[in-house]
Design a protein around this motif. Structure first.
Motif, PDB file in Angstrom:
ATOM      1  N   GLY A   8      -6.964  44.725  39.044  1.00  0.00           N
ATOM      2  CA  GLY A   8      -6.249  45.837  39.674  1.00  0.00           C
ATOM      3  C   GLY A   8      -5.912  46.890  38.637  1.00  0.00           C
ATOM      4  N   ARG A   9      -5.248  47.936  39.093  1.00  0.00           N
ATOM      5  CA  ARG A   9      -4.883  49.001  38.145  1.00  0.00           C
ATOM      6  C   ARG A   9      -3.727  49.811  38.700  1.00  0.00           C
ATOM      7  NH1 ARG A   9      -5.459  53.401  41.426  1.00  0.00           N
ATOM      8  NH2 ARG A   9      -7.581  53.994  41.962  1.00  0.00           N
ATOM      9  N   PHE A  10      -3.037  50.466  37.760  1.00  0.00           N
ATOM     10  CA  PHE A  10      -2.024  51.451  38.112  1.00  0.00           C
ATOM     11  C   PHE A  10      -2.494  52.723  37.432  1.00  0.00           C
ATOM     12  CE2 PHE A  10       2.274  53.308  36.871  1.00  0.00           C
ATOM     13  CZ  PHE A  10       2.505  53.852  38.116  1.00  0.00           C
ATOM     14  N   ALA A  11      -2.581  53.812  38.191  1.00  0.00           N
ATOM     15  CA  ALA A  11      -3.236  55.020  37.663  1.00  0.00           C
ATOM     16  C   ALA A  11      -2.344  56.258  37.830  1.00  0.00           C
ATOM     17  CB  ALA A  11      -4.575  55.212  38.375  1.00  0.00           C
ATOM     18  N   PRO A  12      -1.237  56.307  37.101  1.00  0.00           N
ATOM     19  CA  PRO A  12      -0.328  57.444  37.291  1.00  0.00           C
ATOM     20  C   PRO A  12      -0.873  58.749  36.721  1.00  0.00           C
ATOM     21  CG  PRO A  12       0.415  56.101  35.440  1.00  0.00           C
ATOM     22  CD  PRO A  12      -0.761  55.381  36.044  1.00  0.00           C
ATOM     23  N   SER A  13      -0.503  59.845  37.373  1.00  0.00           N
ATOM     24  CA  SER A  13      -0.789  61.167  36.809  1.00  0.00           C
ATOM     25  C   SER A  13       0.419  61.535  35.949  1.00  0.00           C
ATOM     26  CB  SER A  13      -0.927  62.207  37.924  1.00  0.00           C
ATOM     27  OG  SER A  13      -1.925  61.797  38.819  1.00  0.00           O
ATOM     28  N   PRO A  14       0.191  61.978  34.722  1.00  0.00           N
ATOM     29  CA  PRO A  14       1.338  62.269  33.848  1.00  0.00           C
ATOM     30  C   PRO A  14       1.947  63.640  34.136  1.00  0.00           C
ATOM     31  CG  PRO A  14      -0.696  62.556  32.657  1.00  0.00           C
ATOM     32  CD  PRO A  14      -1.092  62.136  34.040  1.00  0.00           C
ATOM     33  N   ILE A  44      -4.277  56.479  32.676  1.00  0.00           N
ATOM     34  CA  ILE A  44      -3.516  57.721  32.767  1.00  0.00           C
ATOM     35  C   ILE A  44      -4.440  58.813  33.325  1.00  0.00           C
ATOM     36  CG2 ILE A  44      -2.304  59.509  31.430  1.00  0.00           C
ATOM     37  CD1 ILE A  44      -0.640  56.962  31.555  1.00  0.00           C
ATOM     38  N   GLU A  45      -4.103  59.313  34.499  1.00  0.00           N
ATOM     39  CA  GLU A  45      -4.970  60.278  35.178  1.00  0.00           C
ATOM     40  C   GLU A  45      -4.583  61.703  34.795  1.00  0.00           C
ATOM     41  OE1 GLU A  45      -5.687  59.051  39.315  1.00  0.00           O
ATOM     42  OE2 GLU A  45      -7.168  57.740  38.380  1.00  0.00           O
ATOM     43  N   ASP A  46      -4.980  62.041  33.564  1.00  0.00           N
ATOM     44  CA  ASP A  46      -4.661  63.364  33.030  1.00  0.00           C
ATOM     45  C   ASP A  46      -5.880  64.279  33.050  1.00  0.00           C
ATOM     46  OD1 ASP A  46      -6.071  61.943  31.146  1.00  0.00           O
ATOM     47  OD2 ASP A  46      -4.718  62.326  29.475  1.00  0.00           O
ATOM     48  N   THR A 180     -12.707  66.839  39.202  1.00  0.00           N
ATOM     49  CA  THR A 180     -11.661  66.564  40.193  1.00  0.00           C
ATOM     50  C   THR A 180     -11.271  65.088  40.205  1.00  0.00           C
ATOM     51  OG1 THR A 180     -13.274  66.165  41.940  1.00  0.00           O
ATOM     52  CG2 THR A 180     -12.418  68.431  41.719  1.00  0.00           C
ATOM     53  N   TYR A 181     -10.102  64.854  40.787  1.00  0.00           N
ATOM     54  CA  TYR A 181      -9.600  63.489  40.979  1.00  0.00           C
ATOM     55  C   TYR A 181     -10.643  62.611  41.682  1.00  0.00           C
ATOM     56  CZ  TYR A 181      -7.375  59.826  43.706  1.00  0.00           C
ATOM     57  OH  TYR A 181      -7.118  58.638  44.311  1.00  0.00           O
ATOM     58  N   GLN A 182     -11.261  63.134  42.764  1.00  0.00           N
ATOM     59  CA  GLN A 182     -12.191  62.303  43.557  1.00  0.00           C
ATOM     60  C   GLN A 182     -13.349  61.798  42.697  1.00  0.00           C
ATOM     61  OE1 GLN A 182     -11.080  61.543  46.411  1.00  0.00           O
ATOM     62  NE2 GLN A 182      -9.827  63.269  47.080  1.00  0.00           N
ATOM     63  N   ALA A 184     -13.367  61.620  39.224  1.00  0.00           N
ATOM     64  CA  ALA A 184     -12.892  60.817  38.096  1.00  0.00           C
ATOM     65  C   ALA A 184     -12.484  59.415  38.554  1.00  0.00           C
ATOM     66  CB  ALA A 184     -11.722  61.531  37.419  1.00  0.00           C
ATOM     67  N   VAL A 185     -11.814  59.329  39.702  1.00  0.00           N
ATOM     68  CA  VAL A 185     -11.315  58.028  40.153  1.00  0.00           C
ATOM     69  C   VAL A 185     -12.480  57.089  40.495  1.00  0.00           C
ATOM     70  CG1 VAL A 185     -11.043  58.560  42.630  1.00  0.00           C
ATOM     71  CG2 VAL A 185      -9.463  56.998  41.552  1.00  0.00           C
ATOM     72  N   VAL A 186     -13.529  57.641  41.066  1.00  0.00           N
ATOM     73  CA  VAL A 186     -14.681  56.806  41.446  1.00  0.00           C
ATOM     74  C   VAL A 186     -15.422  56.326  40.192  1.00  0.00           C
ATOM     75  CG1 VAL A 186     -16.970  56.910  42.549  1.00  0.00           C
ATOM     76  CG2 VAL A 186     -14.950  57.773  43.754  1.00  0.00           C
ATOM     77  N   VAL A 198      -4.531  49.240  44.746  1.00  0.00           N
ATOM     78  CA  VAL A 198      -3.260  49.253  45.488  1.00  0.00           C
ATOM     79  C   VAL A 198      -2.592  50.577  45.127  1.00  0.00           C
ATOM     80  CG1 VAL A 198      -1.000  48.130  45.745  1.00  0.00           C
ATOM     81  CG2 VAL A 198      -3.052  46.730  45.397  1.00  0.00           C
ATOM     82  N   ARG A 199      -2.376  51.441  46.110  1.00  0.00           N
ATOM     83  CA  ARG A 199      -1.815  52.770  45.816  1.00  0.00           C
ATOM     84  C   ARG A 199      -1.163  53.324  47.076  1.00  0.00           C
ATOM     85  NH1 ARG A 199      -7.716  55.694  45.210  1.00  0.00           N
ATOM     86  NH2 ARG A 199      -8.340  55.462  47.380  1.00  0.00           N
ATOM     87  N   GLY A 200      -0.563  54.513  46.958  1.00  0.00           N
ATOM     88  CA  GLY A 200       0.196  55.074  48.073  1.00  0.00           C
ATOM     89  C   GLY A 200      -0.686  55.532  49.228  1.00  0.00           C
TER      90      GLY A 200
HETATM   91  N1  GLU Z   1      -3.164  59.491  39.939  1.00  0.00           N
HETATM   92  C1  GLU Z   1      -2.811  59.330  41.315  1.00  0.00           C
HETATM   93  C2  GLU Z   1      -1.329  59.550  41.500  1.00  0.00           C
HETATM   94  O1  GLU Z   1      -0.573  59.450  40.535  1.00  0.00           O
HETATM   95  C3  GLU Z   1      -3.143  57.948  41.837  1.00  0.00           C
HETATM   96  C4  GLU Z   1      -4.579  57.806  42.035  1.00  0.00           C
HETATM   97  C5  GLU Z   1      -5.082  56.467  42.526  1.00  0.00           C
HETATM   98  O2  GLU Z   1      -4.337  55.475  42.462  1.00  0.00           O
HETATM   99  O3  GLU Z   1      -6.208  56.427  42.953  1.00  0.00           O
HETATM  100  O4  GLU Z   1      -0.913  59.827  42.601  1.00  0.00           O
END
Ligand code: GLU
Length: 302
Positions: A8-14, A44-46, A180-182, A184-186, A198-200
């Motif tokens: 799994g992962r946690f991917a916060p945007s700073p 870290i999604e920077d 873009t996020y789309q 980079a995340v893929v 697991v995310r919002g």
């Molecule tokens: N970086 C995104 C955020 O902080 C989360 C992206 C993801 O979990 O796919 O909202």
């Protein structure tokens, strides 16, 4: 040695400090990974440098450490992954799947079609840039298809979306050069071998786009679980923009306990009096993902 089947992962945007909204995602993704004897990575999604708040990556990582949430491996920073994103665009381009678009925001907003996230791009640059747009900076869009993307979310259930009619050809690199996020995340979920996301639930509408890209690129699709979003009294998502307060690291237990309650768990009041270790011991022994409520709601702040 048994190979880990859960990563799994946690991917916060700073874009600010960790707050109760992002703590919910951190805690749920962490517990899900740990009860499955899996790994939990932090990314870290920077990638969007225009939104980065200086020092917030360090603050987020420091908060996770002080809260006892230890991650596996090295932290990945998307700002250091540009070569991988560019290589992916080159590959899509070779297959004729992306095209330049120089439409202005105005032209896009004028689209007659409305989808899940506002105007649906009409595809006007699909067959080449109009000659009067040729010298404008251009974005790169991916061609979408008129077919349904379907998946079963582990909390929200069955989701389906026709990316072409509900979103339109979407941007992978903006006109200012930002990936873009789309995209980079893929690229990163695949590269890091993520098996469970697991995310919002604010990202639920993005998932079909991501699955579509995974299919184009020949990547595996991870399992998804979209959590309820924490909202404030006005019903807005808790975020930096809505002035969410940073987690108070001098007394974290009330906030950790509030997070578990938000996630439908039933921690006893005494947990607030104990220490971080006893908190995680209780949480790991009692965590039940099936108790998480689906809908976004207010959190009872300590
Ligand atoms: N970086 C995104 C955020 O902080 C989360 C992206 C993801 O979990 O796919 O909202």
């Amino acid at each position: 040695m048994q190979l880990s089947v859960y990563r799994g992962r946690f991917a916060p945007s700073p874009t600010g400090s960790l707050h109760l909204g992002s703590l919910v995602t951190a805690v749920a993704s962490y517990l899900e990974a740990r009860i499955h004897n899996g790994e939990w990575l932090v990314r870290i999604e920077d990638v969007d440098s225009t939104r980065v708040i200086p020092d917030s990556s360090r603050q987020i990582l420091h908060a996770l450490e002080s809260l006892g949430m230890d991650w596996d491996g090295e932290v990945v920073y998307q700002s250091q992954r540009h070569t991988a994103y560019q290589t992916t665009l080159t590959k899509l381009n070779k297959n004729g799947l992306i095209y330049p678009c120089a439409c202005s925001r105005r032209e896009i907003a004028d689209s007659a079609m409305r989808g899940v996230e506002g105007p649906v791009y009409s595809g006007s640059c699909r067959n080449g840039l109009p000659s009067n747009h040729a010298d404008r900076p251009h974005a790169l869009r991916v061609k979408t298809e008129n077919s349904q993307i379907e998946f079963v979310d582990n909390l929200q259930g069955k989701v389906h979306q026709c990316v072409e009619s509900e979103i339109g050809d979407f941007v992978l690199r903006r006109a200012d050069g930002i990936y873009t996020y789309q995209l980079a995340v893929v690229v990163d979920d695949a590269w890091q071998g993520i098996t469970h996301v697991v995310r919002g639930a604010d990202l639920l509408h993005s998932t079909p786009r991501q699955i579509y890209l995974q299919k184009l690129l020949g990547y595996k699709t991870p399992a998804y679980l979209h959590l309820p979003v924490v909202v404030n009294k006005q019903g807005e998502k808790l975020s930096k923009q809505t002035q969410a307060a940073p987690i108070d690291l001098t007394k974290p237990l009330p906030q950790l306990v509030a997070t578990l309650r938000f996630l439908g768990q039933n921690p006893p009041d005494e947990l607030v009096e104990g220490d971080i270790n006893s908190f995680w011991q209780w949480a790991l022994a009692h965590w039940q993902a099936e108790k998480i409520p689906k809908g976004s709601h207010f959190i009872n702040e300590p």
